[in-house]
Design a protein around this motif. Structure first.
Motif, short mmCIF file in Angstrom:
data_model
loop_
_atom_site.label_atom_id
_atom_site.label_comp_id
_atom_site.label_asym_id
_atom_site.label_seq_id
_atom_site.Cartn_x
_atom_site.Cartn_y
_atom_site.Cartn_z
N LEU A 1 51.76 41.30 20.42
CA LEU A 1 51.19 40.14 21.10
C LEU A 1 50.23 39.38 20.19
O LEU A 1 50.14 38.16 20.25
N VAL A 2 49.50 40.10 19.35
CA VAL A 2 48.59 39.45 18.40
C VAL A 2 49.36 38.53 17.46
O VAL A 2 49.02 37.36 17.27
N ILE A 3 50.43 39.05 16.88
CA ILE A 3 51.23 38.27 15.93
C ILE A 3 51.88 37.09 16.64
O ILE A 3 51.87 35.95 16.14
N ALA A 4 52.46 37.33 17.81
CA ALA A 4 53.13 36.25 18.55
C ALA A 4 52.14 35.16 18.94
O ALA A 4 52.44 33.96 18.85
N THR A 5 50.94 35.55 19.35
CA THR A 5 49.92 34.56 19.75
C THR A 5 49.54 33.68 18.58
O THR A 5 49.45 32.45 18.71
N ILE A 6 49.29 34.28 17.42
CA ILE A 6 48.88 33.49 16.25
C ILE A 6 50.00 32.54 15.83
O ILE A 6 49.76 31.34 15.58
N LEU A 7 51.22 33.03 15.76
CA LEU A 7 52.33 32.20 15.29
C LEU A 7 52.63 31.07 16.28
O LEU A 7 52.80 29.90 15.87
N CYS A 8 52.70 31.39 17.56
CA CYS A 8 53.04 30.37 18.56
C CYS A 8 51.94 29.31 18.67
O CYS A 8 52.23 28.12 18.78
N SER A 9 50.68 29.73 18.62
CA SER A 9 49.58 28.76 18.72
C SER A 9 49.55 27.86 17.49
O SER A 9 49.30 26.65 17.61
N SER A 10 49.78 28.42 16.32
CA SER A 10 49.79 27.60 15.10
C SER A 10 50.93 26.59 15.15
O SER A 10 50.75 25.42 14.78
N PHE A 11 52.09 27.03 15.60
CA PHE A 11 53.22 26.12 15.71
C PHE A 11 52.93 25.01 16.73
O PHE A 11 53.25 23.84 16.51
N ALA A 12 52.30 25.37 17.84
CA ALA A 12 51.96 24.37 18.86
C ALA A 12 50.98 23.34 18.31
O ALA A 12 51.06 22.16 18.65
N SER A 13 50.05 23.78 17.45
CA SER A 13 49.09 22.85 16.85
C SER A 13 49.80 21.79 16.02
O SER A 13 49.42 20.61 16.03
N TRP A 14 50.84 22.22 15.32
CA TRP A 14 51.60 21.25 14.53
C TRP A 14 52.46 20.34 15.42
O TRP A 14 52.52 19.13 15.22
#
Length: 733
Positions: free
Chosen positions: A395-408
């Motif tokens: 969940l930590v990895i998924a949260t970081i990746l998904c949030s970063s992608f959403a920022s872009w």
């Protein structure tokens, strides 16, 4: 009154610790850090507080307990059994003693030597007397008794009689046979605490029966050789324990998974160790509070907050200086932690976590920038791991990746509707894909409901983020790209008025925007803000459009009937009028500031020189002909000022060469620098160099983008001299 300590300049002495000035700003930021850490601690510390489930091993469950979410747990009983089997599989360890063979041989030899001694030796003393009896006077029973006393081996009477009655040659033969049979067995491993010794004795007895001697002598050889045997491998308890511990340590815990809404323990069911394991993994047991762990949590949260704050202070100083924007970041962290904690109540906890994190990341991306949002995504990911039971690395990895992608995704170019639709679709798809991949990496099963919920959470998060940004945009004091894109639309009411009521000013604003936007991109300024500021910078001219030359279209110039001072007032007023109009229609502060600052404190050149001609320089106060300011405070405002001045001056050029364009741009920028108009802006000399180059390139394209026909060129040549004076006056006004 108490005297205040002041330095030589009259200001207060402010203590400095480790290079940090302990002033009001420092204490404000420190209070924010402490407050945020404590609020995060309150949101997360409930994980270490006792829960409602207090079942014990062997107890009967009073109610059915369901799993609130999917989780992986360690089956302690299965793990114990597997480790027990691993320990049992390790054989006993033994230490070899090769000298035991020599001891066995010596034992056999001692038996036969003792027999010879008894046979040939004198009789023992009787009743303490000093007289010895001759050997022949001793009875065989007495000799058997004496031999039994001399040897340690427990032989029966028949064997002892044979040892005492056999001839010397027979005894030598029997000695050699016994030693040979024993030596053969001692070459093999004979381990303590095993059947090895008994099997070796049986082998000797079987081999003795094959000897070419009488049966009674075979029995004697077998008895002596067998009873002389001893283990040559001693049990090593320490080494055995060590190897078994290593085998146990190598066994991985048995991991099992329980899905959300599965029955953990049914009502009336006897609680087993497996039930306890599931309840502990789900965080439903009632553990005692570990204050060391709680303090460690508070310390860790403080470090996370300080590290994030250090990044903002170092790489986003404009955000660091804004109390409202820093409070927004603190609130986002606390809301994220609280949202993660509340999400634990639902079976689709992971999907909700991704939805909360992506929504918060998109809010920060739209308000404060994509880079800061990506760093925030990493911070939120850590908080998600602290909330999740077992600190779910997936969940930590998924949260970081998904949030970063959403920022872009939310900051990509496009209108509001397109941006929301694109971000919602991309984020929803990314949430599901990343969650499935990370689950597979950690060999965790994922239900289809979780995947669907992840998609839905992504779709909802984009819309919620845009709504939140619209609500907080003014509160935080920022202008988003979405808002700027809306303002850049020519159909905006105020721009439409400018086009219809002051078309010359509108066209001039478009040219200024086209000139300033590429320059903003070159120096890393907010190009969209620069374009919008340029489009709106002259809206103050709507109050008196025909007082500006670009809107007169050959009609009578009203300034010819006004005195220079009044003419200057009408010209200068457009900056103030534009600022007031911007506030009235609700333009963002950043755009309104550009409108007010785009002339700085520059001199209204034309009416000033006219006043000097009419009244004399000594009778004219230059400050009466200067704009009220303030001077540009940002790079964007300074760029609009330079672009506005260059565009106005460029109208005086007819078919200019590249060198003429360069000279014009250099003269305008140098004049602004010498007049001090850029003193309060953060533009650097490197920025000015890039701006010069961009202006020249853009103007060159503007003047040479159309093919001119021969009759057009002749007409331009004839009218160039006639129009130059009028255009010069237009530029100055």
């Amino acid at each position: 009154m108490r005297r205040r300590n002041r330095n030589g300049n009259g200001s207060r002495h402010r203590p400095v610790v480790l290079g940090v000035t302990l002033d009001t700003f420092f204490y404000t930021r420190a209070a924010m850090a402490v407050g945020t850490s404590l609020l995060l601690f309150v949101a997360l510390s409930t994980r270490w507080l006792p829960e409602t489930v207090t079942l014990e091993l062997g107890q009967e469950a009073r109610r059915t307990i369901y799993a609130p979410r999917s989780v992986t747990y360690t089956d302690t009983e299965a793990t114990r059994q597997r480790r027990a089997r691993a320990a049992e599989a390790v054989p006993d360890q033994y230490e070899s003693f090769p000298e035991t063979s020599d001891l066995v041989e010596q034992t056999i030899n001692d038996v036969f030597t003792a027999a010879e001694t008894v046979r040939t030796g004198p009789a023992p003393l009787r009743d303490g007397g000093a007289q010895e009896q001759p050997a022949q006077e001793r009875t065989i029973d007495e000799m058997v008794s004496e031999l039994r006393d001399r040897i340690e081996m427990d032989l029966d009477d028949e064997d002892l009689r044979l040892l005492l009655t056999a001839s010397p040659n027979v005894l030598d033969r029997l000695r050699r046979d016994a030693q040979a049979l024993a030596a053969i067995q001692m070459q093999a491993e004979i381990r303590e605490n095993t059947d090895d010794l008994e099997e070796a004795k049986q082998a000797i007895r079987a081999a003795a029966k094959e000897l070419p001697i009488q049966a009674r002598y075979q029995q004697l050889v077998a008895d002596v050789a067998a009873k002389a045997l001893r283990p040559n491998q001693r049990y090593d308890e320490q080494e055995t324990r060590r190897e078994r511990n290593e085998a146990v340590s190598a066994v991985e815990p048995v991991r099992r998974q329980i899905q959300a809404n599965d029955v953990v323990v049914a009502a009336g069911e006897t609680v087993t160790q497996q039930h306890i394991d599931k309840l502990k993994a789900l965080g439903l047991m009632a553990p005692t509070v570990d204050f060391t762990q709680v303090l460690s949590l508070l310390a860790l949260l403080t470090v996370i907050v300080l590290a994030f704050g250090a990044y903002v202070a170092r790489f986003k100083p404009e955000v660091w200086r804004s109390d409202r924007q820093m409070l927004l970041l603190c609130a986002v962290l606390v809301l994220g932690a609280a949202g993660f904690r509340i999400a634990l109540q639902w079976s689709v906890y992971a999907a909700i976590t991704l939805g909360v994190s992506t929504a918060l990341a998109m809010i920060v991306a739209m308000l404060l920038g994509m880079r800061l949002a990506i760093v925030l995504s990493a911070t939120i990911g850590l908080l998600a791991g602290l909330v999740a039971t077992g600190s779910d690395a997936r969940l930590v990895i998924a949260t970081i990746l998904c949030s970063s992608f959403a920022s872009w995704a939310i900051t990509s170019a496009g209108g509001k509707g397109l941006t929301i639709a694109r971000a919602a679709g991309l984020v929803g798809m990314a949430n599901a894909v990343v969650f499935v991949i990370t689950s597979d990496v950690f060999r965790l099963q994922i239900a289809s409901t979780q995947v669907i919920a992840s998609v839905i959470a992504g779709l909802i998060s984009a819309s919620l983020a845009v709504v939140a940004v619209m609500a907080f945009e003014r509160v935080v004091g920022v202008v988003t790209s979405l808002r700027l894109l809306e303002l850049a639309n020519p159909n905006e009411p105020i721009l439409h008025r400018l086009l219809t009521e002051a078309p010359g000013s509108y066209q001039s604003s478009v040219m200024v925007a086209n000139l300033a936007e590429p320059a903003a991109e070159e120096i890393g300024a907010n190009a969209l803000l620069v374009r919008v500021g340029a489009m709106y910078h002259d809206i103050g001219k709507l109050k008196r459009p025909y007082f500006f030359i670009e809107n007169q279209f050959g009609e009578e110039n009203p300034h010819e009937k006004l005195k220079p001072h009044l003419s200057a007032l009408t010209l200068i007023a457009h900056a103030r009028d534009g600022y007031e109009l911007a506030k009235e229609i609700g333009l963002p502060d950043q755009v309104a500031d550009i409108i007010r600052q785009h002339h700085g404190t520059s001199l209204a050149t034309y009416p000033y020189h006219l006043a000097v001609e009419q009244e004399g320089e000594e009778n004219v106060n230059e400050s009466d002909f200067r704009y009220p300011g303030p001077k540009p405070q940002t790079r964007e405002a300074a760029l609009v000022m330079l672009a506005d001045s260059v565009e106005a001056a460029a109208r005086t050029l007819v078919n200019p060469t590249h060198d003429q364009i360069e000279q014009l741009v250099d003269s305008i920028i140098d004049a602004k620098v010498e007049d001090g108009q850029l003193d309060e802006s953060p533009l650097t000399f490197a920025d000015l160099k890039a701006i010069r180059k961009s202006f020249v390139s853009t103007l060159h394209g503007m003047f040479h983008q159309r093919l001119k026909y021969p009759d057009q060129e002749d007409e331009e040549d004839r009218s160039a001299v006639e129009t130059e004076a009028d255009l010069e006056r237009s530029a100055r006004t």
